[in-house]
Design a protein around this motif. Structure first.
Motif, PDB file in Angstrom:
ATOM      1  N   VAL A 137       0.399   7.835   2.994  1.00 40.03           N
ATOM      2  CA  VAL A 137      -0.742   7.146   3.881  1.00 40.03           C
ATOM      3  C   VAL A 137      -1.488   7.169   4.625  1.00 40.03           C
ATOM      4  O   VAL A 137      -1.611   7.223   5.481  1.00 40.03           O
ATOM      5  N   SER A 138      -3.307   7.738   4.872  1.00 43.14           N
ATOM      6  CA  SER A 138      -3.701   7.994   5.597  1.00 43.14           C
ATOM      7  C   SER A 138      -3.734   6.423   6.698  1.00 43.14           C
ATOM      8  O   SER A 138      -3.706   5.252   6.098  1.00 43.14           O
ATOM      9  N   ARG A 139      -3.657   6.562   8.034  1.00 36.97           N
ATOM     10  CA  ARG A 139      -3.941   5.151   9.315  1.00 36.97           C
ATOM     11  C   ARG A 139      -5.642   4.415   8.442  1.00 36.97           C
ATOM     12  O   ARG A 139      -5.546   2.920   8.177  1.00 36.97           O
TER      13      ARG A 139
ATOM     14  N   ARG B 115       1.128  -1.416  -0.023  1.00 34.30           N
ATOM     15  CA  ARG B 115      -0.242   0.141  -0.293  1.00 34.30           C
ATOM     16  C   ARG B 115       0.209   0.746   0.415  1.00 34.30           C
ATOM     17  O   ARG B 115       0.410   2.350  -0.648  1.00 34.30           O
ATOM     18  N   LEU B 116       1.879   1.188   0.815  1.00 34.68           N
ATOM     19  CA  LEU B 116       2.842   2.500   1.166  1.00 34.68           C
ATOM     20  C   LEU B 116       3.319   2.675  -0.516  1.00 34.68           C
ATOM     21  O   LEU B 116       3.963   3.650  -1.166  1.00 34.68           O
TER      22      LEU B 116
ATOM     23  N   GLN C 106       4.275   7.647   5.968  1.00 34.55           N
ATOM     24  CA  GLN C 106       5.262   7.981   4.299  1.00 34.55           C
ATOM     25  C   GLN C 106       6.513   7.563   4.259  1.00 34.55           C
ATOM     26  O   GLN C 106       6.956   7.266   5.559  1.00 34.55           O
TER      27      GLN C 106
ATOM     28  N   GLU D 140       4.663   9.383  -0.592  1.00 36.64           N
ATOM     29  CA  GLU D 140       3.079  10.185   0.013  1.00 36.64           C
ATOM     30  C   GLU D 140       2.841  10.108   1.401  1.00 36.64           C
ATOM     31  O   GLU D 140       3.321   9.086   1.398  1.00 36.64           O
TER      32      GLU D 140
ATOM     33  N   GLU E 271       2.336   1.795  -3.792  1.00 39.49           N
ATOM     34  CA  GLU E 271       0.931   2.350  -4.551  1.00 39.49           C
ATOM     35  C   GLU E 271       1.686   3.951  -4.258  1.00 39.49           C
ATOM     36  O   GLU E 271       1.396   4.558  -5.271  1.00 39.49           O
ATOM     37  N   GLN E 272       2.021   4.305  -3.197  1.00 41.43           N
ATOM     38  CA  GLN E 272       1.754   5.881  -3.302  1.00 41.43           C
ATOM     39  C   GLN E 272       3.054   6.443  -2.589  1.00 41.43           C
ATOM     40  O   GLN E 272       3.277   7.109  -1.679  1.00 41.43           O
TER      41      GLN E 272
ATOM     42  N   GLY F 216      -1.219   9.984   9.123  1.00 44.22           N
ATOM     43  CA  GLY F 216      -0.605   8.151   8.503  1.00 44.22           C
ATOM     44  C   GLY F 216       0.745   8.551   8.490  1.00 44.22           C
ATOM     45  O   GLY F 216       1.888   8.317   9.232  1.00 44.22           O
TER      46      GLY F 216
ATOM     47  N   ALA G 127      -6.636   4.142   4.904  1.00 49.15           N
ATOM     48  CA  ALA G 127      -6.113   3.782   4.069  1.00 49.15           C
ATOM     49  C   ALA G 127      -5.304   2.245   4.651  1.00 49.15           C
ATOM     50  O   ALA G 127      -5.677   0.981   3.688  1.00 49.15           O
ATOM     51  N   LEU G 128      -4.420   2.975   5.290  1.00 51.08           N
ATOM     52  CA  LEU G 128      -3.385   0.982   5.884  1.00 51.08           C
ATOM     53  C   LEU G 128      -4.330   0.284   6.971  1.00 51.08           C
ATOM     54  O   LEU G 128      -4.250  -0.900   6.085  1.00 51.08           O
TER      55      LEU G 128
END
Length: 225
Positions: free
Chosen positions: A172-174, A163-164, A222, A170, A166-167, A220, A176-177
């Motif tokens: 990544v919010s908690r 997930r990390l 990064q 950037e 993929e961005q 989140g 989304a994780l």
């Protein structure tokens, strides 16, 4: 591999439920904005699988199925419909559908059917390796590599790192994780995420990649490589 699933479903609540289910399980989703040119929309978006209702306003889902099959012979097509007669199933198969499911369908059955079709349709792609800077993550084997070193990853660590990556760069919010961990059999809460991120940070340190996973308070995480 993050597969692209296109939905042709006119019931808004069900469409939202399906998109949420699929995205939580690693798929990228888009839905038909109108139903007059579904095949054009799906193919222009680059769909790798189409989830198709038969009862669409102003058009016949079986004709859409036939058009998709004509234009994209290898594209997996799954009919998901409230029509449950044998004739509907036979007609859908004759029009080119790969599978036929009736509503309501258990989410795990739907996920299993999609996974089977996608593995069959795209056998050469398998699970890829993701790379950012010196870090490589092998999703198939569940491991991370850098500078000739390799460490094993748990299923949750693999999902979080994917997930990390993929961005890249950037935050990544908690939330989304935690969605990435939702597939786990274990109960997922805020503490579960914190524990897994701590373990992941230690794995990255073993690869001599310290200080690359940053906690952004109130936002989140990064990954900076």
């Amino acid at each position: 591999m993050t597969y692209r699933v296109f939905l042709a479903e006119d019931e808004a609540a069900l469409r939202t439920q399906l998109i949420t289910l699929l995205e939580r399980n690693g798929y990228t989703c888009a839905a038909a904005e109108s139903f007059g040119r579904v095949s054009d929309q799906a193919l222009a978006w680059g769909a790798q699988l189409v989830l198709l209702d038969l009862n669409l306003p102003g058009c016949d889902g079986q004709l859409i199925c036939r058009e998709l099959r004509r234009r994209a012979p290898q594209l997996p097509i799954v009919v998901l419909t409230s029509r449950d007669s044998l004739l509907d199933e036979l007609a859908s198969m004759q029009m080119g559908a790969d599978d036929f499911l009736t509503k309501p369908c258990h989410p795990q059955i739907l996920l299993a059917r999609l996974a089977r079709l996608l593995q069959r349709a795209y056998p050469a792609q398998g699970l890829p390796s993701l790379r950012q800077g010196p870090l490589e993550v092998d999703l198939g084997r569940g491991c991370a590599r850098s500078g000739g070193r390799e460490v094993p990853l748990t299923r949750n660590e693999t999902r979080l790192l994917q997930r990390l990556l993929e961005q890249p760069g950037e935050i990544v919010s908690r939330g989304a994780l935690m969605d990435a961990l939702w597939q786990s059999d274990a109960f997922v809460d805020d503490n579960t995420l914190t524990v897994n991120m701590t373990r992941l940070r230690k794995k990255l340190e073993e690869l001599e990649l310290p200080d690359c996973l940053h906690t952004r308070r109130g936002q989140g995480y990064q990954l900076c490589l």
